[in-house]
Design a protein around this motif. Structure first.
Motif, mmCIF file in Angstrom:
data_model
loop_
_atom_site.group_PDB
_atom_site.id
_atom_site.type_symbol
_atom_site.label_atom_id
_atom_site.label_comp_id
_atom_site.label_asym_id
_atom_site.label_seq_id
_atom_site.Cartn_x
_atom_site.Cartn_y
_atom_site.Cartn_z
ATOM 1 N N GLU B 328 2.306 5.544 -0.500
ATOM 2 C CA GLU B 328 2.181 4.106 -0.750
ATOM 3 C C GLU B 328 1.633 3.385 0.480
ATOM 4 O O GLU B 328 0.831 2.449 0.353
ATOM 5 C CB GLU B 328 3.553 3.519 -1.136
ATOM 6 C CG GLU B 328 4.057 3.978 -2.484
ATOM 7 C CD GLU B 328 3.145 3.559 -3.632
ATOM 8 O OE1 GLU B 328 2.998 2.352 -3.875
ATOM 9 O OE2 GLU B 328 2.549 4.453 -4.257
ATOM 10 N N GLN B 329 2.057 3.836 1.641
ATOM 11 C CA GLN B 329 1.545 3.233 2.871
ATOM 12 C C GLN B 329 0.063 3.535 3.031
ATOM 13 O O GLN B 329 -0.712 2.678 3.458
ATOM 14 C CB GLN B 329 2.341 3.742 4.080
ATOM 15 C CG GLN B 329 3.733 3.142 4.167
ATOM 16 C CD GLN B 329 4.599 3.765 5.252
ATOM 17 O OE1 GLN B 329 4.366 4.906 5.660
ATOM 18 N NE2 GLN B 329 5.598 3.019 5.716
ATOM 19 N N ALA B 330 -0.340 4.750 2.682
ATOM 20 C CA ALA B 330 -1.757 5.114 2.779
ATOM 21 C C ALA B 330 -2.608 4.264 1.836
ATOM 22 O O ALA B 330 -3.758 3.944 2.138
ATOM 23 C CB ALA B 330 -1.922 6.595 2.462
ATOM 24 N N LYS B 331 -2.022 3.904 0.703
ATOM 25 C CA LYS B 331 -2.737 3.064 -0.269
ATOM 26 C C LYS B 331 -2.679 1.594 0.103
ATOM 27 O O LYS B 331 -3.326 0.756 -0.539
ATOM 28 C CB LYS B 331 -2.115 3.230 -1.664
ATOM 29 C CG LYS B 331 -2.332 4.587 -2.298
ATOM 30 C CD LYS B 331 -1.595 4.602 -3.645
ATOM 31 C CE LYS B 331 -1.482 6.000 -4.190
ATOM 32 N NZ LYS B 331 -0.573 6.062 -5.355
ATOM 33 N N GLY B 332 -1.857 1.275 1.067
ATOM 34 C CA GLY B 332 -1.699 -0.122 1.470
ATOM 35 C C GLY B 332 -0.729 -0.879 0.589
ATOM 36 O O GLY B 332 -0.676 -2.113 0.612
ATOM 37 N N HIS B 333 0.057 -0.147 -0.201
ATOM 38 C CA HIS B 333 1.032 -0.781 -1.090
ATOM 39 C C HIS B 333 2.380 -1.007 -0.423
ATOM 40 O O HIS B 333 3.272 -1.595 -1.031
ATOM 41 C CB HIS B 333 1.250 0.079 -2.346
ATOM 42 C CG HIS B 333 0.028 0.174 -3.202
ATOM 43 N ND1 HIS B 333 -0.124 1.094 -4.217
ATOM 44 C CD2 HIS B 333 -1.136 -0.523 -3.188
ATOM 45 C CE1 HIS B 333 -1.300 0.948 -4.775
ATOM 46 N NE2 HIS B 333 -1.935 -0.033 -4.171
ATOM 47 N N ALA B 334 2.526 -0.483 0.800
ATOM 48 C CA ALA B 334 3.814 -0.607 1.480
ATOM 49 C C ALA B 334 3.575 -0.921 2.943
ATOM 50 O O ALA B 334 2.574 -0.477 3.524
ATOM 51 C CB ALA B 334 4.607 0.685 1.348
ATOM 52 N N PRO B 335 4.466 -1.698 3.542
ATOM 53 C CA PRO B 335 4.329 -1.990 4.973
ATOM 54 C C PRO B 335 4.443 -0.714 5.778
ATOM 55 O O PRO B 335 5.298 0.121 5.504
ATOM 56 C CB PRO B 335 5.491 -2.947 5.257
ATOM 57 C CG PRO B 335 6.454 -2.744 4.143
ATOM 58 C CD PRO B 335 5.657 -2.321 2.963
#
Lengths: 51, 346
Positions: B328-335
Motif C-alpha cells: 500500500e505504501q508503494a502504491k501511495g495508498h498509505a503514509p
C-alpha cells in the motif's frame, strides 16, 4: 455505522422482495401439489390449529 | 311358458341339494378343525407388524403407492431410512451441535484466559490506513447480519423445543418459530448474494501462498508474544476463514436451496440427505464463525476497526499485515516512513 445500517436495510428489502417475487411466480403447495378433486378449503388452517 | 316352469321346478331341487351339500361339508370342516369354528383369525394380531415389516426392508428399500396428485414424493408410504434420519435429527444432531458450539465457546474462553487479548505491541500510532472500502464492509455486514439471523433461527429448529419452549410456553414459541422460519427462508437470498459478491471481491487476496506456510509455522503471531510473522492483505488464518465461509456457505446454499424448493430433489431420500448436510455444516459453520467473531472483537485489539470504520491503525497493520502495508505504501495508498509512537491502547 452507515454502511452497517445500509447493509441491514438492503438485507431486509431483499428478503421482502424475494418473498413477494416467490409468492407471485409460485403457486401455494395446496394448489401446486393437489388436483382439483383433492383440494381442501382454507388450506393451512383447516387441518391444523384448534379448529 | 311350460318349458320355463319345468326348468324352474327343476332348478329348485338342485339348489336345495347344493345347499345341503355345502352344509354337510361345513359341518365336516368344523368337526375336523374345531379352532376354525371359533373364527380365530385376528387381523390385528396376525397382519403384518410394522416393526417386522420395517426390519425386513433393507437399506434403500421403500414401499411406494400409486398416486394421482402431482406430488411424486407423496407416493412413498414406508421408507425405513426415514427412521435413521429422524433418529439423527432428534438425538445425534443436538449432540454434534452442542459439542461444536459449546466446545468452541469453551476453547475461546480458555484461550482468552491463557493468552489474553492480543494487543498492539507498539501501541497505536495515531495514523490510520484504509483496510476495507465501503463496498467491502457493506458486503461483509450484509452477509454477516443475514448469517446471524439464519444461525439463530436455524438453532431454534434444533434446540428451540428443548431450550426456549419451556421458558416462553407453546404459544409464544410457536409464534416466534413461525416468524423465525420466514426470516430464515427469505434472508437466505441476500446471504447467498453476499457470499457471491464476497467471493468475487476477495478471491484475489485469498489464494494460499508460501508466506502463509511461514505464518502458520510461527503460530500466526498469536501464540508467542511480540512475534508477528509477515502477511499480505489476509493472513493464513483469515484465508482459512474466507474459504470456510465460501465452501461452507456454498454447501449451505446448495442444501438450503433444496429445502427451500423441496420438489427439486425428486425423492424423499435425497431431501433427507440434504437436510443432514444442511444441519451438520450449519453447526460447524456457526462454531467457526464464533472464532471469527471472537478474534475480530474482544480477541484482538484494533481488529474491529477494519470492519467498523474501515480504517486501521498503521502500527496494527504493520504488526499483522506487514507485506500488505509495504504494498500500500508503494502504491501511495498509505503514509510511509511514519515512526511508530506508542499511544495508550484504549
Amino acid at each position: 455505522m452507515k454502511v452497517f445500517l445500509a447493509a441491514l436495510l438492503f438485507a431486509a428489502i431483499a428478503a421482502v422482495g424475494m418473498s413477494i417475487l416467490l409468492n407471485t411466480i409460485q403457486q401455494p403447495s395446496s394448489v401446486a401439489f393437489t388436483t382439483s378433486g383433492a383440494r381442501v378449503g382454507d388450506p393451512g388452517n383447516n387441518l391444523v390449529g384448534p379448529g | 311358458m311350460p318349458s320355463s316352469l319345468s326348468t324352474l321346478k327343476a332348478c329348485v331341487p338342485r339348489a336345495s341339494i347344493a345347499k345341503a351339500l355345502c352344509a354337510a361339508f361345513a359341518l365336516l370342516f368344523v368337526l375336523a378343525y374345531p379352532a376354525a369354528a371359533q373364527l380365530s383369525f385376528k387381523p390385528t394380531a396376525e397382519a403384518v407388524q410394522e416393526d417386522k415389516l420395517l426390519n425386513a426392508l433393507k437399506e434403500g428399500d421403500k414401499i411406494s403407492g400409486r398416486i394421482t396428485i402431482p406430488d411424486a414424493m407423496a407416493s412413498s408410504l414406508i421408507q425405513p431410512a426415514g427412521r435413521d434420519w429422524r433418529d439423527f435429527h432428534r438425538s445425534k444432531l443436538p449432540i454434534i451441535g452442542g459439542v461444536a458450539i459449546i466446545g468452541m465457546f469453551a476453547l475461546l474462553a480458555i484461550f482468552l484466559m491463557l493468552r489474553g487479548r492480543i494487543r498492539v505491541d507498539h501501541g497505536f500510532s495515531g495514523t490510520t490506513i484504509l483496510r476495507f472500502a465501503s463496498f467491502e464492509r457493506f458486503t461483509h455486514w450484509l452477509t454477516a447480519s443475514c448469517f446471524i439471523v439464519l444461525a439463530l433461527s436455524g438453532l431454534n429448529i434444533s434446540f428451540g423445543r428443548i431450550l426456549i419452549l419451556p421458558l416462553f410456553g407453546a404459544e409464544a414459541f410457536a409464534t416466534m418459530s413461525t416468524y423465525a422460519k420466514l426470516a430464515h427462508d427469505y434472508l437466505a437470498f441476500p446471504f447467498m448474494l453476499g457470499l457471491v459478491v464476497m467471493f468475487l471481491i476477495w478471491i484475489k487476496d485469498n489464494i494460499p501462498g508460501k508466506v502463509d506456510l511461514q505464518w502458520l509455522k510461527q503460530g500466526g503471531g498469536i501464540l508467542p508474544n511480540g512475534k508477528h510473522p509477515p502477511a499480505k492483505r489476509f493472513n493464513a488464518g483469515q484465508k482459512g476463514i474466507f474459504w470456510i465461509v465460501i465452501i461452507g456457505g456454498a454447501l449451505m446454499s446448495l442444501s438450503g436451496w433444496f429445502l427451500l424448493f423441496p420438489y427439486l430433489p425428486a425423492n424423499v431420500t435425497a431431501l433427507q440427505f440434504w437436510t443432514v448436510i444442511h444441519a451438520v455444516i450449519a453447526m460447524l459453520f456457526i462454531a467457526a464463525m464464533l472464532a471469527h467473531i471472537y478474534i475480530g472483537t474482544i480477541g484482538m485489539e484494533g481488529a474491529f476497526d477494519a470492519m467498523g470504520t474501515g480504517q486501521v491503525d498503521l502500527n496494527w497493520a504493520k504488526e499483522h499485515h506487514a507485506l500488505w502495508v509495504e504494498e500500500e505504501q508503494a502504491k501511495g495508498h498509505a503514509p510511509s516512513g511514519t515512526t511508530p509512537r506508542a499511544m495508550p491502547a484504549e
